[in-house]
Design a protein around this motif. Structure first.
Motif, PDB file in Angstrom:
ATOM      1  N   HIS A  42      -9.664   0.713  -0.798  1.00 55.86           N
ATOM      2  CA  HIS A  42      -9.991   1.783   0.033  1.00 55.86           C
ATOM      3  C   HIS A  42     -10.123   2.734   0.288  1.00 55.86           C
ATOM      4  O   HIS A  42     -11.226   3.571   1.109  1.00 55.86           O
ATOM      5  N   GLN A  43      -9.001   3.402  -0.258  1.00 52.67           N
ATOM      6  CA  GLN A  43      -8.778   4.429   0.163  1.00 52.67           C
ATOM      7  C   GLN A  43     -10.034   5.542  -0.371  1.00 52.67           C
ATOM      8  O   GLN A  43     -10.328   6.995  -0.475  1.00 52.67           O
ATOM      9  N   SER A  44     -10.124   5.000  -1.828  1.00 54.15           N
ATOM     10  CA  SER A  44     -11.066   5.749  -2.750  1.00 54.15           C
ATOM     11  C   SER A  44     -12.398   5.028  -1.614  1.00 54.15           C
ATOM     12  O   SER A  44     -13.134   6.414  -1.750  1.00 54.15           O
ATOM     13  N   LYS A  45     -13.052   4.839  -1.002  1.00 59.29           N
ATOM     14  CA  LYS A  45     -13.904   4.436  -0.005  1.00 59.29           C
ATOM     15  C   LYS A  45     -14.062   5.549   1.424  1.00 59.29           C
ATOM     16  O   LYS A  45     -14.455   6.728   0.813  1.00 59.29           O
ATOM     17  N   VAL A  46     -12.753   6.233   1.666  1.00 61.72           N
ATOM     18  CA  VAL A  46     -12.164   6.633   2.809  1.00 61.72           C
ATOM     19  C   VAL A  46     -12.444   8.114   2.143  1.00 61.72           C
ATOM     20  O   VAL A  46     -13.198   9.309   3.074  1.00 61.72           O
TER      21      VAL A  46
ATOM     22  N   CYS B  92      -1.241   4.989  -0.762  1.00 63.13           N
ATOM     23  CA  CYS B  92      -2.644   4.552  -0.533  1.00 63.13           C
ATOM     24  C   CYS B  92      -3.172   5.491   0.683  1.00 63.13           C
ATOM     25  O   CYS B  92      -3.933   5.255   1.472  1.00 63.13           O
ATOM     26  N   TRP B  93      -2.865   6.745   0.944  1.00 66.25           N
ATOM     27  CA  TRP B  93      -2.111   7.557   1.227  1.00 66.25           C
ATOM     28  C   TRP B  93      -3.892   8.009   1.955  1.00 66.25           C
ATOM     29  O   TRP B  93      -4.032   9.144   0.795  1.00 66.25           O
TER      30      TRP B  93
ATOM     31  N   SER C 199      -5.897  -0.724   0.500  1.00 65.42           N
ATOM     32  CA  SER C 199      -6.088  -0.156  -0.122  1.00 65.42           C
ATOM     33  C   SER C 199      -6.054   0.835  -1.244  1.00 65.42           C
ATOM     34  O   SER C 199      -6.494   2.054  -0.931  1.00 65.42           O
ATOM     35  N   LYS C 200      -6.089   0.925  -3.040  1.00 68.36           N
ATOM     36  CA  LYS C 200      -6.574   1.792  -3.817  1.00 68.36           C
ATOM     37  C   LYS C 200      -8.121   1.802  -3.772  1.00 68.36           C
ATOM     38  O   LYS C 200      -8.848   2.747  -3.360  1.00 68.36           O
TER      39      LYS C 200
ATOM     40  N   PRO D 111       0.678  -1.052   0.120  1.00 70.29           N
ATOM     41  CA  PRO D 111       0.350  -0.277  -0.068  1.00 70.29           C
ATOM     42  C   PRO D 111       1.005   0.648   0.118  1.00 70.29           C
ATOM     43  O   PRO D 111       0.162   2.060  -0.986  1.00 70.29           O
ATOM     44  N   THR D 112       2.179   1.201   0.613  1.00 66.44           N
ATOM     45  CA  THR D 112       3.057   2.252   0.295  1.00 66.44           C
ATOM     46  C   THR D 112       3.101   3.248  -1.326  1.00 66.44           C
ATOM     47  O   THR D 112       2.919   4.584  -1.225  1.00 66.44           O
TER      48      THR D 112
END
Ligand code: NAD
Length: 486
Positions: free
Chosen positions: A335-339, A370-371, A332-333, A26-27
């Motif tokens: 999850h990043q878009s969900k957040v 995925c920051w 993950s990407k 994820p980094t």
């Protein structure tokens, strides 16, 4: 160096399949390996191996020998600590300072605690008079429930997996583990450790893949699985419960949360800030017990929000090896878009943004990672979706309150009921609040302080059943009554 090919572990062997999926870190979101996806045939082989082990050496083994093997597992995970740490951090991107303190040591300790429990747990005994003037005695006898299907999430991969596998094996069961597709490494690495210490083949199996129409579904619908234990999202838990209905099989479900922290004006301010910082932002907010709603008594509100903002802004995003990193990326990407969609929604719903709300500016290849920024809001109505739904990111909403009754009503007005943290120096109030909160875990003046002998689990849509200490035996054993006429 972490493994490039991550295989399945079936009947003591590492098994490839014809189908691979990418393992990303994820980094940077770069592909760092590939995972062999188990199909129906591999899941079936794993379940058959687990059944055979149950009927073979493992089922016949003395408790004393089983306990020795579990203790050897702890020693061997500790010997290979750095390998586990590297594998976990490659999959999750979390700071090594965090994983070295929580994930790996607790992941190992789960075998020790349940070895101790099964060694020491007594059984019940009742004597009764019989109509013929004589008597009968009854005693409870625990036997393993059988082959346990273990479905795991990605946020604390080793720790949450051994939290189930530890008691399952201690009680004499065999397991087929389906790790999260995002984080398969430590579960597979544990297979090497099982072989090294001499756990018989077939006792511990790992099948990789996804949920629907993949290893997850094939495992939960397999008739050779006697019980299912799951940690993950509530919606997934519902599907697993439906699958378990066929064959009327028992389930243990640890699911989502939308946890409230309640901060009274008489609290130890520094401790409340320190605890709330951790509960909101540790593991980039990806902790089921984490706080996403903070209620602060009005006289303390402005000071609390200012201190939390300063704390959040001081969290430096960084890679696992960066000793100064206070926060890692999301998993993950996807999850990043969900957040980030919740970050947007909060503003649409009328939130005041105190800090964060976006993606931090990361250098070089980390730009693709995925920051997200630690984020704090105020001003949302209690009906907002951001107040009601689990985001599972480093974010919280802070709201003022004026009375105990008001805050209790607000905190309890949620479909989830996992955990709470209550911050106050008033002992009577602490007990009152802890008892009235609709949760499975109530902390007072602390957060994530866990004695592994105590019950762990959620109420309402956060879970079914309790794990931990002797409570795990309720799920991982069948309690039989033996009645003997004397
Ligand atoms: P998830 O539900 O998406 O996935 C969990 C696991 O279930 C994965 O291994 C996945 O592949 C599998 N799965 C998905 N669909 C399936 C299906 N239909 N049949 C069988 N298996 C299926 O959860 P996640 O995103 O990995 O984890 C985050 C969630 O877990 C959050 O909601 C969090 O609150 C929750 N969680 C709860 C606890 C707890 O103790 N209560 C602890 C950690 C995480």
């Amino acid at each position: 160096m972490v493994a490039k090919d991550i295989l399945n572990f079936i009947d003591g062997e590492f098994v490839a399949t014809g189908k691979w999926f990418a393992n990303r870190t994820p980094t940077t979101n770069a592909v760092i390996g590939r995972v062999a996806e188990a199909g129906k045939a591999e899941v079936d082989a794993a379940v058959r191996a687990a059944r055979a082990a149950l009927a073979g050496h493992w089922g016949a083994m003395t408790l004393a020998r089983r306990v020795e093997l579990l203790e050897a597992l702890v020693a061997e995970i500790t010997n290979r600590f750095d390998e586990f740490l590297d594998a976990e951090c490659a999959d999750t991107g979390k700071p090594k300072s965090l994983a070295a303190h929580i994930d790996i040591p607790r992941g190992a300790a789960n075998f020790k605690i349940f070895a101790d429990v099964v060694k020491n747990v007594p059984s019940e005994f009742f004597e009764m008079a019989t109509p013929d003037g004589r008597s009968a005695i009854n005693y409870g006898y625990r036997r393993p429930v059988g082959v346990v299907g273990v479905i795991c999430p990605w946020n604390l991969p080793l720790l949450l997996m051994t939290w189930k596998v530890g008691p399952a094996l201690a009680c004499g069961n065999t397991v087929v583990v389906k790790p999260s597709e995002e984080t398969p490494r430590t579960a597979v690495l544990l297979g090497e450790v099982m072989n090294k210490v001499g756990i018989p083949k077939g006792v511990y199996n790992v099948v990789n893949g996804f949920g629907p129409n993949s290893a997850g579904e094939f495992l939960t619908t397999h008739p050779g699985v006697d019980a299912l234990t799951f940690t993950g999202e509530t919606r997934t838990g519902e599907s697993i419960m439906k699958a378990a209905a066929t064959g009327a099989r028992p389930v243990s479900l640890e699911m989502g949360g939308k946890n409230a922290a309640i901060v009274f004006a008489d609290c130890d301010f520094d401790a409340a800030i320190e605890g709330t910082m951790r509960s909101c932002f540790a593991n980039c907010g990806q902790v089921c017990l984490g706080t996403e709603r903070v209620y602060v008594e009005r006289p303390l509100f402005d000071r609390f929000v200012a201190a939390l903002k300063a704390g959040a802004e001081a969290l430096k995003p960084g890679v696992p090896d960066d000793a100064a990193a206070g926060i890692g990326p999301l998993i993950s990407k996807e999850h990043q878009s969900k957040v980030l969609s919740y970050y947007k929604l909060a503003l649409v719903e009328g939130a005041t943004l105190v800090t964060g709300g976006g993606v931090p500016d990361m250098p070089g290849e980390l730009k693709d990672g995925c920051w997200v920024q630690p984020t704090i809001w105020t001003g949302l109505p209690e009906t907002a979706r951001v107040i009601k739904e689990e985001v599972f990111g480093p974010c919280c909403h802070v709201a003022p309150f004026d009375s105990e009754d008001e805050v209790l009503a607000k905190a309890n007005d949620n479909l989830y009921g996992l955990a709470t943290s209550i911050w106050t120096r008033d002992l009577s109030r602490a007990h009152r609040m802890a008892q009235k909160m609709e949760v499975g875990l109530a902390w007072v003046n602390s957060w994530f302080l866990r004695d592994l002998r105590t019950p762990f689990g959620g109420s309402k849509q956060s879970g079914i059943g309790r794990e931990g200490g002797v409570h795990s035996l309720e799920f991982y054993t069948e309690l039989k009554n033996v009645c003997i006429k004397l």
